[in-house]
Design an enzyme around this catalytic site. Structure first.
Site, PDB file in Angstrom:
ATOM      1  N   MET A 159      -7.863   5.817   2.841  1.00 34.30           N
ATOM      2  CA  MET A 159      -7.972   7.010   2.003  1.00 34.30           C
ATOM      3  C   MET A 159      -6.712   7.274   1.184  1.00 34.30           C
ATOM      4  O   MET A 159      -6.676   8.223   0.397  1.00 34.30           O
ATOM      5  CB  MET A 159      -8.246   8.234   2.895  1.00 34.30           C
ATOM      6  CG  MET A 159      -9.575   8.189   3.610  1.00 34.30           C
ATOM      7  SD  MET A 159     -10.982   8.201   2.457  1.00 34.30           S
ATOM      8  CE  MET A 159     -10.741   9.764   1.631  1.00 34.30           C
ATOM      9  N   ARG A 160      -5.682   6.446   1.347  1.00 37.00           N
ATOM     10  CA  ARG A 160      -4.440   6.710   0.611  1.00 37.00           C
ATOM     11  C   ARG A 160      -4.665   6.635  -0.897  1.00 37.00           C
ATOM     12  O   ARG A 160      -4.079   7.404  -1.658  1.00 37.00           O
ATOM     13  CB  ARG A 160      -3.349   5.730   1.047  1.00 37.00           C
ATOM     14  CG  ARG A 160      -2.010   6.012   0.366  1.00 37.00           C
ATOM     15  CD  ARG A 160      -0.896   5.128   0.887  1.00 37.00           C
ATOM     16  NE  ARG A 160      -0.462   5.555   2.202  1.00 37.00           N
ATOM     17  CZ  ARG A 160      -0.605   4.831   3.307  1.00 37.00           C
ATOM     18  NH1 ARG A 160      -1.166   3.642   3.235  1.00 37.00           N
ATOM     19  NH2 ARG A 160      -0.190   5.273   4.467  1.00 37.00           N
ATOM     20  N   ALA A 161      -5.521   5.719  -1.338  1.00 37.67           N
ATOM     21  CA  ALA A 161      -5.766   5.579  -2.771  1.00 37.67           C
ATOM     22  C   ALA A 161      -6.361   6.859  -3.357  1.00 37.67           C
ATOM     23  O   ALA A 161      -5.984   7.282  -4.460  1.00 37.67           O
ATOM     24  CB  ALA A 161      -6.701   4.401  -3.030  1.00 37.67           C
ATOM     25  N   ASP A 168       0.813  -1.209   0.000  1.00 36.58           N
ATOM     26  CA  ASP A 168       0.000   0.000   0.000  1.00 36.58           C
ATOM     27  C   ASP A 168       0.847   1.258   0.000  1.00 36.58           C
ATOM     28  O   ASP A 168       0.371   2.338  -0.357  1.00 36.58           O
ATOM     29  CB  ASP A 168      -0.932  -0.012   1.216  1.00 36.58           C
ATOM     30  CG  ASP A 168      -1.950   1.111   1.170  1.00 36.58           C
ATOM     31  OD1 ASP A 168      -2.644   1.235   0.144  1.00 36.58           O
ATOM     32  OD2 ASP A 168      -2.048   1.870   2.148  1.00 36.58           O
ATOM     33  N   ARG A 169       2.113   1.154   0.411  1.00 36.84           N
ATOM     34  CA  ARG A 169       2.989   2.324   0.455  1.00 36.84           C
ATOM     35  C   ARG A 169       3.435   2.763  -0.937  1.00 36.84           C
ATOM     36  O   ARG A 169       3.841   3.913  -1.122  1.00 36.84           O
ATOM     37  CB  ARG A 169       4.218   2.032   1.313  1.00 36.84           C
ATOM     38  CG  ARG A 169       3.936   1.918   2.795  1.00 36.84           C
ATOM     39  CD  ARG A 169       3.493   3.243   3.367  1.00 36.84           C
ATOM     40  NE  ARG A 169       3.168   3.125   4.791  1.00 36.84           N
ATOM     41  CZ  ARG A 169       2.658   4.094   5.515  1.00 36.84           C
ATOM     42  NH1 ARG A 169       2.371   5.252   4.939  1.00 36.84           N
ATOM     43  NH2 ARG A 169       2.400   3.915   6.797  1.00 36.84           N
TER      44      ARG A 169
END
Length: 704
Positions: free
Chosen positions: A275-277, A194-195
């Site tokens: 919410m990173r996406a 995900d990073r």
């Protein structure tokens, strides 16, 4: 090895990968790129070529941590910095080796000088070298867990912390993270996956002409690197200028409410966690607009951003392949689209229209585009207002089921117990399994299965340092130094410490093991309609192995022989794929399966003696074929048991009449037998079981 990097613009194909790297060069806040693909696809070559296109970095003169003269880090170990002293240097690309130590990554602190002199003697690591540059990790999926944790912390906080028994050093560590991996070697942990802001899949071209061009350019480069680079210097310069222009334009790019609503709708529609996406998509869409020379983000920018930022965030379990349903994406974009498309902005003078692929192109330079070699790439004919994706071939249609009488007769014949080969059945639903441990104390790779001496974990004792001291045992060090204070002339409150007094902490944690599955795929398993449940159990064990950082291998036996269906690997996904397509039927050569396991374990012991094996035999215990099959099975099992191989037998026998053959097999293996029901962690009948193995062949002796 050539000192001149292969030119970025000379790379043939790989448009998605090149575009992703260029977008991160324009907007480093996107968060880096993960490149997934088969070996030999120029992944490393392209990343190294990007470095030459990055703008120079202003740094404080003499600072080992690359502080920005405009805003130096107040906590820099080399600070405080005086105003005025600055210089420019090329951006760095720092490579992190898979086998790097923790000190090599974060830096080394001299504990002895810190204790005896009160001096923070710190040697910077790779994170300091990569600050304001590129950190490149080849085979990132093979990194040890403790290095992955350090990367996660640095990526999240933009800083690296080094702490040794109360002595702490902090420095800034903001970098563009680029990782490459071959999925056949195993997947990444979800946290690290995900990073990465963007992900791309790469594969070698199947077009002969394009492959010829790749070989021709590579041979020319190897023969004369300087001359080859000189022939591409003009294209490199144009691309460098275009990146600089896009960087300058980026602050003026407008993300309107309609665009943000589309981004939010896409992420919600694909049920992306967190919410990173959304943030990554917004930054990527803005970079795409700047790359195309526009200040207004369009729907095509959002679509391209989704294709780059969401596939690796769509996975729901380790066995899911990354991907995105483009039809669904188009439906969401249409439903939440803006009422009116904005008018195209005029191209700025001297800006991107002078780039390698024409006015306002949203595509990185293609193979041969405007270059001194090769024909024009196919992408040169694409529209210039958006990046183009390679065409995807339609999925092959499934073969129709046979309808001829011979096929129907053969299918009916295969229904008989112990008959011919039967088509693969789907696995049952996976479940959480009990933890199966290898007894004793190992010293293998960090993991989550069996007890082991590791660099991380709870402290269980102290010893004299073996090499560089990294984990100080403070109490043991003080205890060793205390009796000698008078003889050493101690006169003040400080403790006089010498190297001989230092003690290293001995820690105990968990290791990953080699879990070798031996799966019965004979007719006796399929005839009782149990294969779906059996596959579900093995799939559950595979998922457990993934979570515990194990290597896995799989042997199947049926008909007259045993087959190594999956050589030992870190790719648990490959094991799941082999299991799903596993057919059944025929006799039960259980002895052959055990002997094959003995051979595989012998070879793996030579390759990695520190990784202890766990043998998991999934069978009902029946053995057929050849003379005295039960006797030969017993002998093969005793051979494994005598060598101390920890084992567990998953007893698949069912029905009112049970022969107990799996239990006898477990006794010969000197292991443990569990039923499918007892394998479940939440089963009422589950007992607390440890895998018991005898012998000391795989049990590591305690260090003196």
């Amino acid at each position: 090895m050539a000192s001149v990097p292969y030119p970025f613009t000379a790379v043939v194909g790989m448009s998605d990968m090149r575009l992703s790297l260029l977008l991160n060069a324009i907007s480093p806040a996107i968060g880096g790129v993960l490149v997934r693909g088969e070996k030999g696809t120029a992944k490393s070559t392209i990343v190294r070529g990007l470095t030459a296109l990055m703008p120079d970095v202003p740094v404080v003169t003499g600072c080992r941590f690359s502080c920005d003269p405009a805003a130096p880090d107040p906590a820099c170990p080399d600070g405080p910095h005086e105003a005025g002293g600055s210089e420019e240097r090329p951006a760095r690309m720092v490579e992190l080796p898979v086998g790097a130590s923790e000190d090599r990554l974060v830096g080394a602190l001299d504990i002895e000088r810190a204790l005896s002199e009160g001096v923070k003697a710190f040697e910077p690591g790779l994170l300091a070298d990569a600050h304001r540059g590129i950190l490149y990790v080849d085979e990132v999926n093979l990194l040890h867990d403790h290095l992955v944790d350090l990367l996660l912390d640095a990526a999240a906080m933009g800083a690296s912390y080094v702490e040794r028994e109360g002595v702490s050093v902090r420095h800034a560590a903001r970098f563009l993270l680029v990782g490459t991996m071959n999925p056949e070697e195993g997947e990444l942990r979800p946290q690290l996956l995900d990073r990465f802001g963007l992900t791309v899949e790469v594969a070698a071209s199947r077009e002969p002409d394009q492959r010829v061009e790749v070989v021709r350019r590579r041979l020319d480069y190897d023969a004369d690197p300087e001359g080859f680079a000189a022939r591409w210097a003009a294209e490199e310069g144009e691309l460098r200028e275009r990146i600089a222009a896009a960087r300058a334009l980026l602050p003026d790019v407008v993300l309107g409410d309609a665009v943000l609503r589309q981004i939010a709708a896409v992420c919600a529609g694909f049920e992306v966690d967190g919410m990173r996406a959304d943030i990554v998509m917004a930054r990527t869409a803005g970079a795409l607009a700047a790359w195309a020379g526009r200040t207004e983000v369009r729907e095509e920018d959002v679509r391209q951003a989704a294709l780059l930022a969401l596939p690796h965030r769509r996975r729901r379990n380790p066995f899911d392949a990354p991907g995105l349903d483009e039809d669904k994406l188009d439906r969401i974009l249409e439903e939440f689209g803006a009422d009116d498309d904005p008018e195209p902005d005029p191209e700025p003078d001297g800006g991107p229209e002078d780039g390698p692929d024409g006015p306002g192109g949203g595509q990185p330079p293609q193979d041969g585009d405007g270059g001194p070699e090769g024909p024009q790439g196919e992408d040169a004919q694409a529209p210039h207002d958006q990046p183009q994706l390679p065409e995807q071939s339609p999925a092959p249609e499934a073969d129709p089921a046979p309808a001829d009488p011979k096929s129907q007769s053969r299918n009916a014949e295969e229904e008989a117990p112990g008959g011919g080969e039967k088509a693969a059945v789907a696995a049952g639903d996976p479940f959480r399994t009990r933890r199966l441990d290898v007894p004793g104390l190992g010293e293998g790779a960090d993991g989550r299965r069996s007890r082991a001496r590791t660099a991380h974990g709870r402290t269980t004792g102290a010893r004299r340092p073996q090499g560089t001291l990294t984990k100080l045992h403070l109490a043991a060090t003080v205890q060793a130094a205390a009796p000698h204070q008078v003889a050493r002339g101690r006169s003040g409150p400080g403790l006089v410490v010498r190297r001989d007094d230092l003690r290293e902490a001995v820690r105990e944690g968990r290791e990953g093991n080699l879990v070798l599955f031996v799966v019965d795929a004979s007719g006796s398993m399929a005839a009782r309609k149990r294969m779906s449940a059996v596959k579900g159990a093995v799939l559950s064990l595979l998922l457990d192995a993934y979570q515990r950082r194990d290597k896995i291998g799989m042997i199947t036996f049926r008909k007259a022989e045993a087959e190594l269906a999956l050589p030992p690997t870190s790719s648990v996904e490959a094991g799941a794929a082999r299991l799903e397509s596993l057919p059944t039927g025929g006799r039960t050569p259980l002895a052959a399966g055990l002997l094959k396991a003995h051979e595989v374990l012998r070879v793996e012991r030579l390759r990695d003696a520190s990784r202890r094996p766990l043998l998991v035999v999934v069978t009902d215990g029946r053995s057929t074929g050849g003379p005295d099959p039960l006797v030969r099975t017993s002998r093969a099992a005793r051979l494994l048991g005598a060598e101390g191989v920890a084992s567990v037998v998953v007893d698949c026998e069912a029905g009112p009449v049970r022969l107990g053959l799996a239990r006898e097999l477990a006794r010969d293996l000197q292991g443990t037998a569990v039923t499918l029901d007892e394998l479940r962690a939440d089963s009422v009948s589950a007992l607390v079981r440890d895998v018991r193995g005898q012998g000391t062949h795989h049990t590591t002796r305690r260090a003196a």
